[in-house]
Design a protein around this motif. Structure first.
Motif, PDB file in Angstrom:
ATOM      1  N   UNK A 111       0.834  -1.213   0.000  1.00 61.86           N
ATOM      2  CA  UNK A 111       0.000   0.000   0.000  1.00 61.86           C
ATOM      3  C   UNK A 111       0.865   1.259   0.000  1.00 61.86           C
ATOM      4  N   UNK A 112       2.000   1.201   0.689  1.00 59.69           N
ATOM      5  CA  UNK A 112       2.907   2.351   0.719  1.00 59.69           C
ATOM      6  C   UNK A 112       3.480   2.626  -0.661  1.00 59.69           C
ATOM      7  N   UNK A 122      -7.766   4.798   3.488  1.00 58.63           N
ATOM      8  CA  UNK A 122      -8.794   3.840   3.899  1.00 58.63           C
ATOM      9  C   UNK A 122      -8.219   2.593   4.544  1.00 58.63           C
ATOM     10  N   UNK A 123      -7.035   2.169   4.085  1.00 59.09           N
ATOM     11  CA  UNK A 123      -6.492   0.893   4.559  1.00 59.09           C
ATOM     12  C   UNK A 123      -5.115   1.013   5.219  1.00 59.09           C
ATOM     13  N   UNK A 127      -4.267   0.155   9.163  1.00 61.26           N
ATOM     14  CA  UNK A 127      -3.344  -0.968   9.374  1.00 61.26           C
ATOM     15  C   UNK A 127      -2.167  -0.526  10.236  1.00 61.26           C
ATOM     16  N   UNK A 128      -1.631   0.649   9.958  1.00 60.19           N
ATOM     17  CA  UNK A 128      -0.519   1.173  10.754  1.00 60.19           C
ATOM     18  C   UNK A 128      -0.955   1.473  12.184  1.00 60.19           C
ATOM     19  N   UNK A 198      -0.432 -11.347 -14.751  1.00 59.87           N
ATOM     20  CA  UNK A 198      -1.032 -11.266 -13.429  1.00 59.87           C
ATOM     21  C   UNK A 198      -1.168  -9.814 -12.950  1.00 59.87           C
ATOM     22  N   UNK A 199      -2.203  -9.584 -12.156  1.00 64.58           N
ATOM     23  CA  UNK A 199      -2.399  -8.271 -11.528  1.00 64.58           C
ATOM     24  C   UNK A 199      -2.791  -8.482 -10.071  1.00 64.58           C
ATOM     25  N   UNK A 200      -2.614  -7.427  -9.285  1.00 67.43           N
ATOM     26  CA  UNK A 200      -3.058  -7.447  -7.890  1.00 67.43           C
ATOM     27  C   UNK A 200      -4.101  -6.362  -7.692  1.00 67.43           C
ATOM     28  N   UNK A 201      -5.133  -6.713  -6.918  1.00 69.73           N
ATOM     29  CA  UNK A 201      -6.243  -5.792  -6.681  1.00 69.73           C
ATOM     30  C   UNK A 201      -6.616  -5.768  -5.213  1.00 69.73           C
ATOM     31  N   UNK A 202      -7.174  -4.646  -4.807  1.00 71.23           N
ATOM     32  CA  UNK A 202      -7.631  -4.451  -3.434  1.00 71.23           C
ATOM     33  C   UNK A 202      -9.103  -4.843  -3.366  1.00 71.23           C
TER      34      UNK A 202
END
Length: 404
Positions: A111-112, A122-123, A127-128, A198-202
């Motif tokens: 996320x960073x 939002x996340x 989380x931190x 490939x992809x990454x999604x939230x």
């Protein structure tokens, strides 16, 4: 402790963390077990965890893993590695107590590096703050996920959304009481170059179409954070929730796993240190056939070998951390692969021998050895099995001679 000199700041964190472990974490282990038994829910969030988190924050022992001072302690890999080892001595309490638990650490770094401002607000910030937890969904039951290019979960673009369909499992943390969001890896373009498919999604864990089917046991243990099997049925994900961009999933996974492997390996060393300590105390306190167990030659061999091997894997892991800091993850890939093989195997061997010294007690939950064994055996598969890392090391070695 090693040939690698730690900064004064890192040494202060180390001293403070050791005191926190002695005064709060170890005494909390029995309280934790009692609260979990009383709840009757393997995924219950016991109050003692929140008390430990509050104390860790009060002491400034919070987000120590994060290398960016804007978001965390700003320590290097080399500075953080000994702290991860200390946390590994109570692996089910200390990492979460300090907000340094996987898979959140990797997700927070993702996320960073790749999250939008909205993702970070939002996340990342919750989380931190330790108010939510997250999961990472990559492994699948129908394919050999040790090759990440095999993954089959489809992510098909439809207008301003992607539609996700498929099944994941071993999504660690997905059954945690505070889990809110997942980072999901899937296939957006099966026709693209192999590492660009490939992809990454939230994906929020409560998104329509997401179904958590069950928590998978690990050697019979239902870990509190859970390892979930999850189905995705026509889950709609806005374009803005694609991390970094379409086709970047494999690159993100490599960026995410480098530091995570250092963390895993140092925690494994912490487990080994604790097992060695337990083994020594047990051997000194028990007598068989008229002699203390500690006076037996084979037991002394085990203790000596354990000390030698712990020092070896610690130095190798610190070298890997130092190289990541000085020449980068790519140049350190052989060392990273080497520690991922060596650390769990050595720690597993030491825990196994400690169980042998404890006898029947060693396989019960009265001591942390059986649980440590289960976790370490699993670590030989997590983040890539031994065989994948050995193949990578061999490839690098052979390349030297092919070039020559």
């Amino acid at each position: 402790m090693s040939l690698f000199e730690l900064s004064e700041r890192a040494q202060k964190y180390q001293a403070e963390l050791l005191d926190f472990m002695d005064t709060h974490v170890y005494p909390a282990e029995a309280v934790y077990e009692e609260q979990m038994r009383a709840a009757g829910d393997p995924h219950f969030q016991p109050p003692v965890i929140e008390e430990l988190k509050a104390e860790a924050r009060r002491r400034g022992l919070w987000n120590l893993f994060h290398p960016d001072p804007k978001w965390g302690a700003g320590l290097t890999n080399l500075e953080y590695a000994p702290l991860a080892e200390i946390m590994g001595r109570s692996a089910h309490l200390a990492p979460e107590a300090t907000n340094c638990a996987a898979p959140d650490t990797g997700n927070m770094e993702v996320f960073t590096l790749f999250g939008t401002e909205e993702h970070q607000e939002k996340y990342l910030k919750p989380l931190l703050d330790g108010t939510i937890r997250s999961a990472f969904a990559m492994t699948e039951p129908a394919v050999a996920s040790s090759d990440a290019t095999n993954i089959e979960l489809r992510m098909e673009r439809q207008g301003d959304h992607y539609v996700l369909n498929g099944r994941k499992w071993f999504a660690s943390n997905a059954l945690h009481a505070h889990c809110t969001v997942m980072i999901v890896m899937g296939k957006t373009d099966p026709t693209a170059e192999r590492h660009r498919q490939q992809s990454m999604m939230v994906v929020p864990i409560d998104a329509p179409g997401v179904t958590v089917l069950r928590g998978l046991p690990v050697f019979g243990y239902q870990d509190r954070e859970g390892h979930a099997e999850i189905t995705f049925e026509n889950v709609r994900v806005p374009l803005a929730d694609v991390l970094k961009g379409e086709g970047e999933g494999f690159a993100i996974s490599q960026a995410r796993l480098g530091p995570g492997r250092i963390h895993h390996c140092m925690r494994a060393i912490g487990m080994a240190e604790r097992a060695l300590g337990l083994m020594c105390r047990r051997a000194l306190s028990r007598t068989t056939f008229g002699k203390p167990v500690a006076d037996r030659g084979n037991i002394q061999d085990w203790i000596a070998e354990a000390r030698i091997e712990i020092e070896q894997i610690r130095l190798l892991t610190l070298k890997a951390a130092w190289m990541m800091d000085t020449v980068g993850n790519k140049a350190a890939r052989t060392e990273i692969a080497a520690i991922k093989v060596a650390a769990p195997n050595v720690a597993l061997k030491i825990v196994d021998r400690a169980i042998q010294v404890f006898g029947a007690a060693g396989v019960t939950d009265d001591f942390p050895l059986a649980s440590a064994y289960a976790h370490l055996r699993t670590l030989r598969i997590a983040d890539g099995p031994d065989e994948v890392h050995k193949a990578a090391i061999a490839k690098q070695e052979l390349a030297k001679y092919r070039q020559a």
